[in-house]
Design an enzyme around this catalytic site. Structure first.
Site, mmCIF file in Angstrom:
data_model
loop_
_atom_site.group_PDB
_atom_site.id
_atom_site.type_symbol
_atom_site.label_atom_id
_atom_site.label_comp_id
_atom_site.label_asym_id
_atom_site.label_seq_id
_atom_site.Cartn_x
_atom_site.Cartn_y
_atom_site.Cartn_z
ATOM 1 N N THR A 71 0.841 -1.199 0.000
ATOM 2 C CA THR A 71 0.000 0.000 0.000
ATOM 3 C C THR A 71 0.875 1.248 0.000
ATOM 4 O O THR A 71 0.672 2.165 -0.812
ATOM 5 C CB THR A 71 -0.941 -0.007 1.221
ATOM 6 O OG1 THR A 71 -1.722 -1.205 1.169
ATOM 7 C CG2 THR A 71 -1.848 1.208 1.238
ATOM 8 N N ASN A 145 -5.912 -9.585 -7.504
ATOM 9 C CA ASN A 145 -5.942 -10.303 -6.230
ATOM 10 C C ASN A 145 -7.123 -11.262 -6.108
ATOM 11 O O ASN A 145 -7.045 -12.272 -5.429
ATOM 12 C CB ASN A 145 -5.963 -9.302 -5.068
ATOM 13 C CG ASN A 145 -6.851 -8.119 -5.307
ATOM 14 O OD1 ASN A 145 -6.677 -7.375 -6.275
ATOM 15 N ND2 ASN A 145 -7.842 -7.934 -4.450
ATOM 16 N N GLN A 173 0.509 -9.103 -6.109
ATOM 17 C CA GLN A 173 0.025 -10.481 -6.231
ATOM 18 C C GLN A 173 0.837 -11.306 -7.214
ATOM 19 O O GLN A 173 0.893 -12.520 -7.104
ATOM 20 C CB GLN A 173 -1.454 -10.499 -6.640
ATOM 21 C CG GLN A 173 -2.403 -10.013 -5.559
ATOM 22 C CD GLN A 173 -2.459 -10.938 -4.330
ATOM 23 O OE1 GLN A 173 -1.995 -12.065 -4.336
ATOM 24 N NE2 GLN A 173 -3.055 -10.430 -3.265
ATOM 25 N N SER A 193 5.070 -6.599 -1.998
ATOM 26 C CA SER A 193 4.743 -6.750 -0.577
ATOM 27 C C SER A 193 5.305 -8.069 -0.069
ATOM 28 O O SER A 193 5.130 -9.112 -0.710
ATOM 29 C CB SER A 193 3.225 -6.720 -0.414
ATOM 30 O OG SER A 193 2.881 -6.964 0.925
ATOM 31 N N ALA A 194 5.955 -8.028 1.094
ATOM 32 C CA ALA A 194 6.607 -9.241 1.629
ATOM 33 C C ALA A 194 5.608 -10.324 2.010
ATOM 34 O O ALA A 194 5.850 -11.508 1.782
ATOM 35 C CB ALA A 194 7.458 -8.870 2.839
ATOM 36 N N HIS A 195 4.462 -9.917 2.588
ATOM 37 C CA HIS A 195 3.604 -10.952 3.185
ATOM 38 C C HIS A 195 2.830 -11.774 2.171
ATOM 39 O O HIS A 195 2.212 -12.777 2.517
ATOM 40 C CB HIS A 195 2.678 -10.357 4.255
ATOM 41 C CG HIS A 195 1.521 -9.550 3.767
ATOM 42 N ND1 HIS A 195 0.235 -10.017 3.798
ATOM 43 C CD2 HIS A 195 1.441 -8.295 3.280
ATOM 44 C CE1 HIS A 195 -0.577 -9.079 3.348
ATOM 45 N NE2 HIS A 195 0.130 -8.019 3.026
ATOM 46 N N THR A 231 14.199 4.757 10.930
ATOM 47 C CA THR A 231 15.052 3.559 10.989
ATOM 48 C C THR A 231 14.355 2.401 10.301
ATOM 49 O O THR A 231 13.169 2.150 10.521
ATOM 50 C CB THR A 231 15.356 3.213 12.463
ATOM 51 O OG1 THR A 231 15.963 4.361 13.051
ATOM 52 C CG2 THR A 231 16.289 2.011 12.574
ATOM 53 N N CYS A 316 -13.668 -7.133 2.539
ATOM 54 C CA CYS A 316 -14.324 -6.754 3.789
ATOM 55 C C CYS A 316 -13.461 -5.706 4.469
ATOM 56 O O CYS A 316 -12.309 -5.965 4.769
ATOM 57 C CB CYS A 316 -14.441 -7.984 4.664
ATOM 58 S SG CYS A 316 -15.403 -7.699 6.120
HETATM 59 N N1 PLP Z 1 -2.132 -4.615 -4.008
HETATM 60 C C1 PLP Z 1 -2.725 -5.805 -4.131
HETATM 61 C C2 PLP Z 1 -3.081 -6.316 -5.503
HETATM 62 C C3 PLP Z 1 -3.022 -6.563 -2.995
HETATM 63 O O1 PLP Z 1 -3.633 -7.737 -3.133
HETATM 64 C C4 PLP Z 1 -2.678 -6.044 -1.717
HETATM 65 C C5 PLP Z 1 -3.019 -6.768 -0.489
HETATM 66 O O2 PLP Z 1 -4.056 -7.364 -0.367
HETATM 67 C C6 PLP Z 1 -2.046 -4.802 -1.655
HETATM 68 C C7 PLP Z 1 -1.788 -4.116 -2.816
HETATM 69 C C8 PLP Z 1 -1.660 -4.185 -0.353
HETATM 70 O O3 PLP Z 1 -0.423 -4.692 0.125
HETATM 71 P P1 PLP Z 1 -0.036 -4.527 1.658
HETATM 72 O O4 PLP Z 1 -0.971 -5.394 2.430
HETATM 73 O O5 PLP Z 1 1.390 -4.992 1.753
HETATM 74 O O6 PLP Z 1 -0.155 -3.088 1.993
#
Ligand code: PLP
Length: 375
Positions: A71, A145, A173, A193-195, A231, A316
């Site tokens: 984000t 996504n 994604q 995004s790492a997660h 940091t 949601c």
């Molecule tokens: N962009 C897409 C296509 C996503 O699926 C997501 C997370 O669901 C994000 C951005 C946001 O990433 P983050 O959760 O690392 O802020």
């Protein structure tokens, strides 16, 4: 029986290598900005992670700026384009809120770039939009996504570059699921995004090409070459690097998951479900299906009771379920409340995908007689 997790597009389980990298950094002291030995070691770890994230998308490490997630990375890209005096935004109809909302708060005129019935952006529309006056920031996600549909980013990139625009690609994604070659895309910025790749939550990166000048999003320090003060989240970043390394090495194995996804799709379609985006290029581990008159939230709850965790296609937020913008843009607003997303990843097995089908079909069979009674 242990629960099955098939919601990788929401967040992926942390990979053991990422956990090990995170723990190793928590066990050591050192600020990457300090000049003593501990600081220099921390700096080396930060740069090692940058190398790994850069390798995931085929860029030089200096192109990578670490952020708090996908984000923030997209916000940094869009704010930078605004600062560079881009005058209007062409925004993919199925963009994630991270890009959608960041584009709308700029105050610039936004034109929504439509998709076809498979969720693929219409390149002919882009040709017409790019010749209209005003330098354009164009936002096109690499993979959706909800549906996993892959966009024609390289084709769009060539057009945007020829029109002297700025192409921002949300690759949150797509990363770790398909090959990403940043220069072949001709993108200006790309967010990660790492997660979503088996790293921790709250870490991400913006990749920027040589044409893009990034703004100072946060003031108060010279970290990340002045682009993001504060940091660095070194344990998180080190884990991101470890996850990126493994995700890159595991691309082929993940591609094979398409066979398990397709087998599940065939079972659900045979039972009357509609698979969304199935004729487009898709991520190998994402399935979005809708079943008329069976609300997505009910399906998610029933699957959860059966030990399988999935998502509703509808996002949601703050307790409210919004209808899926993606499914609506594909011309099926009627299906939006009924679409669910099943998404696997690095640790998923064939048995997980089979179990998802078993639980769903069993619930549907229980439901069918009730429908007949009402009728
Ligand atoms: N962009 C897409 C296509 C996503 O699926 C997501 C997370 O669901 C994000 C951005 C946001 O990433 P983050 O959760 O690392 O802020």
């Amino acid at each position: 029986m242990t629960a099955v997790y098939l919601d990788f597009n929401a967040t992926a389980p942390v990979r053991p290598a990422a956990r090990a990298a995170l723990n190793a950094l928590l066990d050591r002291v050192g600020n990457p900005s300090s000049v003593h030995a501990a600081g220099r070691a921390a700096r080396a770890d930060l740069e090692k992670a940058r190398d790994a994230v850069a390798a995931l998308v085929g860029v030089v490490p200096g192109s990578v700026t670490f952020t708090s997630g996908g984000t923030e990375a997209s916000a940094l890209a869009i704010e930078s384009a605004v600062a560079a005096r881009f005058e209007r935004i062409l925004l993919g109809a199925t963009e994630h809120d991270a890009v959608w909302e960041a584009a709308h708060v700029t105050g610039l005129p936004v034109e929504v770039w439509p998709v076809d019935a498979d969720g693929v952006a219409d390149l002919a529309w882009l040709d017409e939009a790019l010749v209209r006056p005003g330098r354009a920031l164009v936002c096109l996600m690499m993979a959706n996504n909800e549906t996993g549909v892959i966009q024609p980013v390289a084709e769009a990139g060539a057009k945007v570059r020829a029109a002297n625009g700025w192409l921002h690609v949300d690759a949150v994604q797509a990363a770790g699921k398909v090959v990403i070659d940043f220069s072949a895309l001709q993108a200006d910025t790309l967010s990660l995004s790492a997660h979503k790749i088996g790293g921790p939550q709250g870490v991400g990166a913006l990749v920027a090409g040589t044409r893009a000048t990034l703004t100072r999003r946060q003031h108060g320090g010279g970290q990340e070459r002045g682009r993001r003060a504060g940091t660095e989240n070194l344990p998180g970043i080190a884990a991101f690097g470890a996850a990126a390394r493994e995700a890159l090495a595991g691309l082929q194995a993940l591609a094979a998951q398409a066979a398990w996804r397709d087998a599940l799709q065939a079972r659900l379609e045979a039972a009357g479900a509609t698979a969304l985006g199935k004729d487009a290029d898709r991520l190998p581990q994402t399935l979005c299906v809708a079943s008329e008159d069976w609300p997505a939230e009910t399906q998610v709850m029933i699957m959860d009771l059966g030990g399988v965790m999935i998502s509703a296609g509808a996002a949601c937020s703050s307790g409210k379920v919004k209808p899926s913008r993606t499914v609506e843009a594909m011309g099926r607003p009627d299906l939006a409340p009924y679409s669910i997303r099943i998404s696997g990843g690095w640790s998923s097995t064939e048995a997980d995908w089979t179990r998802a089908g078993d639980v769903w079909l069993e619930a549907q069979a229980r439901r069918r007689p009730k429908i007949r009674e009402v009728a």
